[in-house]
Design an enzyme around this catalytic site. Structure first.
Site, short mmCIF file in Angstrom:
data_model
loop_
_atom_site.label_atom_id
_atom_site.label_comp_id
_atom_site.label_asym_id
_atom_site.label_seq_id
_atom_site.Cartn_x
_atom_site.Cartn_y
_atom_site.Cartn_z
N SER A 88 1.10 2.15 5.20
CA SER A 88 0.24 1.51 4.21
C SER A 88 0.85 1.67 2.81
O SER A 88 1.99 1.27 2.59
CB SER A 88 -1.17 2.10 4.29
OG SER A 88 -2.10 1.28 3.63
N ASP A 147 -2.61 -2.86 8.86
CA ASP A 147 -2.45 -1.58 8.17
C ASP A 147 -2.08 -0.42 9.10
O ASP A 147 -2.74 -0.17 10.11
CB ASP A 147 -3.77 -1.25 7.48
CG ASP A 147 -3.62 -0.27 6.33
OD1 ASP A 147 -2.93 0.74 6.51
OD2 ASP A 147 -4.19 -0.53 5.26
#
Length: 282
Positions: A69, A181
């Site tokens: 991320s 993500d």
């Protein structure tokens, strides 16, 4: 406390904290004795810059960088050769709107292509395997939940995938997979670093502590659920690192130059406190 909308907006700001860097080609098969793992955490990821500054000042260079991320963005640029001072200069002058492109009603509210373009333009459009330091971005297969380590191919696209918060940013299709993500499967990817060959791991956790949340509306409650799950995973993964680092990120409400400076300082302080253990790995 910082509300969840500001937290997500701050994450978009972090995704632009970068600049150009030159490099020579290195193979993804390069040995990785010591890995640096940078976890997710939205705007709290500015703390990673402070960790990098401490490593630079101590003359320490990891063999492998693995990011999830927000950590994938910072890690990618670091692996491309960019320094902490330059990252900080750019981070202080950014606004939340520069990466927003509405695409609703697809699988996300925003199109993440600007993230990809931003990274690609500032790293010369090079592939991951062409960076001077070995790097891997961690993403999650949206259909299976499987962790996916992106160690080859388009660097900007890998960072885009690793940073695509489900429901907020459009997923990215890579090699037939729909990727989102990395925080969903591995917010602090220590195990992934070891699977990539690392013998020792320095891991930085900047995940959002659920106890600091403002709970004022349904959106806050929804994101709180996400934070509880990722924070628990992050804690478990961090415990498996040889040198775990968890900066004491200060309370903040809005992103600005002073906040960025405070977040970076927190990361640097935590890394310097851990420096004797870090040096021992080398």
């Amino acid at each position: 406390m910082m509300n969840r909308r500001d937290f997500v907006v701050g994450a978009a700001v972090l995704l632009a904290a970068s600049s150009a860097a030159g490099a020579d080609k290195q193979s993804p098969g390069r040995p990785a004795r010591v890995a640096l793992v940078l976890g997710g955490g939205g705007c709290r990821g500015y703390g990673h810059i402070g960790v990098l500054r401490a490593l630079e000042r101590s003359g320490i260079q990891p063999d492998l960088v693995v990011g999830s991320s927000a950590g994938s963005l910072v890690g990618a640029l670091y692996a491309a050769g960019i320094g902490a001072d330059e990252l900080e200069r750019y981070g202080k002058g950014l606004t939340p709107n520069m990466l927003r492109v509405w695409v609703f009603p697809k699988l996300g509210l925003f199109d993440g292509k600007r993230i990809r373009r931003f990274v690609s333009e500032r790293t010369g459009g090079r592939a991951i395997e062409a960076l001077p330091s070995r790097f891997a971005a961690i993403a999650t297969d949206l259909r299976t939940g499987e962790l996916v380590a992106l160690e080859r191919g388009d660097l900007g696209r890998a960072v885009q995938a690793s940073s695509s918060l489900p429901g907020l940013v459009e997923p990215v299709r890579i090699d037939g997979r729909l990727l989102v993500d990395g925080n969903l499967s591995s917010p602090v990817p220590v195990d992934a670093a070891r699977a990539l060959g690392a013998h020792k791991v320095i891991a930085v956790d900047v995940s959002f502590p659920p106890a600091e949340a403002d709970l004022g509306d349904p959106y806050d409650a929804l994101y709180q659920g996400f934070s509880i799950l990722t924070n628990r995973l992050a804690t478990q993964e961090l415990a498996r690192a040889d040198v775990p680092i968890r900066p004491k990120i200060p309370e903040h409400h809005k992103m600005g130059a002073a906040t960025v400076k405070a977040l970076i300082a927190a990361g640097e302080k935590a890394a310097m406190e851990a420096m004797p253990r870090i040096r021992a790995l080398f």
